[in-house]
Scaffold this motif. Structure first.
Motif, PDB file in Angstrom:
ATOM      1  N   ARG A  56       0.568  -1.969   0.044  1.00  0.00           N
ATOM      2  CA  ARG A  56       0.257  -1.339  -1.243  1.00  0.00           C
ATOM      3  C   ARG A  56       0.473  -2.310  -2.404  1.00  0.00           C
ATOM      4  NH1 ARG A  56       5.290   0.411   0.195  1.00  0.00           N
ATOM      5  NH2 ARG A  56       6.839   0.491  -1.456  1.00  0.00           N
ATOM      6  N   VAL A  57      -0.215  -2.044  -3.480  1.00  0.00           N
ATOM      7  CA  VAL A  57      -0.057  -2.770  -4.733  1.00  0.00           C
ATOM      8  C   VAL A  57       0.395  -1.737  -5.757  1.00  0.00           C
ATOM      9  CG1 VAL A  57      -1.214  -4.110  -6.522  1.00  0.00           C
ATOM     10  CG2 VAL A  57      -1.873  -4.420  -4.131  1.00  0.00           C
ATOM     11  N   GLU A  58       1.522  -2.018  -6.433  1.00  0.00           N
ATOM     12  CA  GLU A  58       2.095  -1.062  -7.381  1.00  0.00           C
ATOM     13  C   GLU A  58       2.114  -1.622  -8.794  1.00  0.00           C
ATOM     14  OE1 GLU A  58       5.982   0.216  -6.216  1.00  0.00           O
ATOM     15  OE2 GLU A  58       5.262   1.227  -4.412  1.00  0.00           O
ATOM     16  N   LEU A  59       1.930  -0.730  -9.748  1.00  0.00           N
ATOM     17  CA  LEU A  59       2.080  -1.034 -11.161  1.00  0.00           C
ATOM     18  C   LEU A  59       2.962   0.061 -11.738  1.00  0.00           C
ATOM     19  CD1 LEU A  59       1.146  -2.701 -13.666  1.00  0.00           C
ATOM     20  CD2 LEU A  59      -0.701  -1.054 -13.905  1.00  0.00           C
ATOM     21  N   GLU A  63       1.281   3.455  -6.969  1.00  0.00           N
ATOM     22  CA  GLU A  63       0.335   2.717  -6.145  1.00  0.00           C
ATOM     23  C   GLU A  63      -1.034   2.708  -6.823  1.00  0.00           C
ATOM     24  OE1 GLU A  63      -1.606   2.851  -1.684  1.00  0.00           O
ATOM     25  OE2 GLU A  63       0.375   3.725  -1.988  1.00  0.00           O
ATOM     26  N   VAL A  64      -1.547   1.486  -7.068  1.00  0.00           N
ATOM     27  CA  VAL A  64      -2.834   1.342  -7.755  1.00  0.00           C
ATOM     28  C   VAL A  64      -3.871   0.632  -6.899  1.00  0.00           C
ATOM     29  CG1 VAL A  64      -1.836   1.394 -10.077  1.00  0.00           C
ATOM     30  CG2 VAL A  64      -2.120  -0.801  -8.886  1.00  0.00           C
ATOM     31  N   GLN A  83      -6.078 -11.179  -1.495  1.00  0.00           N
ATOM     32  CA  GLN A  83      -7.127 -10.478  -2.227  1.00  0.00           C
ATOM     33  C   GLN A  83      -6.717  -9.022  -2.355  1.00  0.00           C
ATOM     34  OE1 GLN A  83     -11.152  -9.961  -0.553  1.00  0.00           O
ATOM     35  NE2 GLN A  83     -11.833 -11.022  -2.409  1.00  0.00           N
ATOM     36  N   LEU A  84      -6.678  -8.524  -3.589  1.00  0.00           N
ATOM     37  CA  LEU A  84      -6.207  -7.176  -3.882  1.00  0.00           C
ATOM     38  C   LEU A  84      -7.386  -6.281  -4.260  1.00  0.00           C
ATOM     39  CD1 LEU A  84      -3.290  -8.200  -6.275  1.00  0.00           C
ATOM     40  CD2 LEU A  84      -3.281  -8.157  -3.787  1.00  0.00           C
ATOM     41  N   LYS A  85      -7.347  -5.046  -3.772  1.00  0.00           N
ATOM     42  CA  LYS A  85      -8.323  -4.035  -4.177  1.00  0.00           C
ATOM     43  C   LYS A  85      -7.612  -3.082  -5.129  1.00  0.00           C
ATOM     44  CE  LYS A  85      -9.998  -1.941  -0.660  1.00  0.00           C
ATOM     45  NZ  LYS A  85     -10.640  -1.350   0.504  1.00  0.00           N
ATOM     46  N   ILE A  86      -8.056  -3.045  -6.375  1.00  0.00           N
ATOM     47  CA  ILE A  86      -7.439  -2.232  -7.414  1.00  0.00           C
ATOM     48  C   ILE A  86      -8.408  -1.106  -7.786  1.00  0.00           C
ATOM     49  CG2 ILE A  86      -6.431  -2.235  -9.737  1.00  0.00           C
ATOM     50  CD1 ILE A  86      -4.919  -4.029  -7.780  1.00  0.00           C
ATOM     51  N   ARG A  87      -7.872   0.127  -7.909  1.00  0.00           N
ATOM     52  CA  ARG A  87      -8.714   1.264  -8.288  1.00  0.00           C
ATOM     53  C   ARG A  87      -9.392   1.003  -9.635  1.00  0.00           C
ATOM     54  NH1 ARG A  87      -4.941   5.586  -8.590  1.00  0.00           N
ATOM     55  NH2 ARG A  87      -3.457   4.704  -7.159  1.00  0.00           N
ATOM     56  N   PHE A 110       5.349  -5.379  -0.248  1.00  0.00           N
ATOM     57  CA  PHE A 110       4.259  -4.904  -1.092  1.00  0.00           C
ATOM     58  C   PHE A 110       4.178  -5.796  -2.317  1.00  0.00           C
ATOM     59  CE2 PHE A 110       7.976  -2.824  -2.753  1.00  0.00           C
ATOM     60  CZ  PHE A 110       7.773  -2.730  -4.122  1.00  0.00           C
ATOM     61  N   ILE A 111       3.127  -5.649  -3.097  1.00  0.00           N
ATOM     62  CA  ILE A 111       2.971  -6.451  -4.313  1.00  0.00           C
ATOM     63  C   ILE A 111       3.216  -5.564  -5.526  1.00  0.00           C
ATOM     64  CG2 ILE A 111       1.339  -7.738  -5.750  1.00  0.00           C
ATOM     65  CD1 ILE A 111       0.123  -8.857  -3.250  1.00  0.00           C
ATOM     66  N   MET A 112       4.133  -6.028  -6.377  1.00  0.00           N
ATOM     67  CA  MET A 112       4.429  -5.316  -7.622  1.00  0.00           C
ATOM     68  C   MET A 112       3.809  -6.101  -8.773  1.00  0.00           C
ATOM     69  SD  MET A 112       7.973  -4.485  -9.656  1.00  0.00           S
ATOM     70  CE  MET A 112       8.811  -3.947  -8.214  1.00  0.00           C
ATOM     71  N   LEU A 113       3.068  -5.400  -9.612  1.00  0.00           N
ATOM     72  CA  LEU A 113       2.454  -6.006 -10.784  1.00  0.00           C
ATOM     73  C   LEU A 113       3.274  -5.663 -12.020  1.00  0.00           C
ATOM     74  CD1 LEU A 113      -1.278  -5.126 -10.061  1.00  0.00           C
ATOM     75  CD2 LEU A 113      -0.079  -7.249  -9.529  1.00  0.00           C
ATOM     76  N   LYS A 114       3.656  -6.714 -12.773  1.00  0.00           N
ATOM     77  CA  LYS A 114       4.382  -6.520 -14.024  1.00  0.00           C
ATOM     78  C   LYS A 114       3.447  -6.898 -15.162  1.00  0.00           C
ATOM     79  CE  LYS A 114       8.492  -8.185 -11.802  1.00  0.00           C
ATOM     80  NZ  LYS A 114       9.380  -9.334 -11.718  1.00  0.00           N
ATOM     81  N   PRO A 115       3.011  -5.901 -15.952  1.00  0.00           N
ATOM     82  CA  PRO A 115       2.055  -6.208 -17.024  1.00  0.00           C
ATOM     83  C   PRO A 115       2.683  -7.011 -18.149  1.00  0.00           C
ATOM     84  CG  PRO A 115       2.716  -3.911 -17.114  1.00  0.00           C
ATOM     85  CD  PRO A 115       3.358  -4.502 -15.895  1.00  0.00           C
TER      86      PRO A 115
END
Length: 150
Positions: A56-59, A63-64, A83-87, A110-115
């Motif tokens: 999963r990829v989280e923001l 989960e996004v 390669q990430l698939k983002i909604r 998992f991958i965490m995204l920090k804006p």
């Protein structure tokens, strides 16, 4: 006449039941029949140890998206590309930081995204510039045991 009507009714119920089971299987398995409504981003890491496709990829803890695939950088600079698939409805700023994290002590990666604070957003096939690789617990323990902790 009654037998034909009964067989037709049973056939219709069987068909409806099979269609319902198929729908539930697809939804519970989070499968996509027609590709879904996603856009792709790429992030380069020094190490993706333990990260798998489908992670999963989280923001902000939500989960996004998912990790679509992982491969070595074809440019040959000894980096792994995820390669990430983002909604589609989720906007990712161009100064986001992608970090590989672990769920719990021995959980899945998992991958965490920090804006960041930018007002520009990444588009389809964009590249995340800032990344943080996974922490290698074995390497840390080895350094601690051999007295090479910095």
């Amino acid at each position: 006449m009654n037998t034909a009507k009964l067989e037709t009714t049973v056939g219709i119920f069987m068909l409806a039941g099979i269609l319902c089971l198929g729908y539930i299987s697809i939804k519970l398995g989070k499968m996509e029949l027609l590709g879904g409504d996603y856009y792709k981003l790429t992030a380069g890491f020094d190490s993706v140890s333990g990260l798998k496709a489908g992670a999963r990829v989280e923001l902000a803890g939500v989960e996004v998206g998912t990790v679509d695939r992982i491969a070595l950088d074809p440019k040959g600079n000894d980096r792994a590309l995820a390669q990430l698939k983002i909604r589609s409805g989720v906007k990712i700023t161009d100064d986001v930081i992608a970090s590989i994290k672990t769920s719990g002590i021995i959980g899945d990666k998992f991958i965490m995204l920090k804006p960041g604070g930018s007002d520009r957003f990444l588009k389809d096939n964009g590249k995340i510039q800032e990344t943080e690789s996974a922490i290698d617990i074995e390497d840390l323990v080895s350094k601690f045991i051999h007295g090479k902790v910095e």
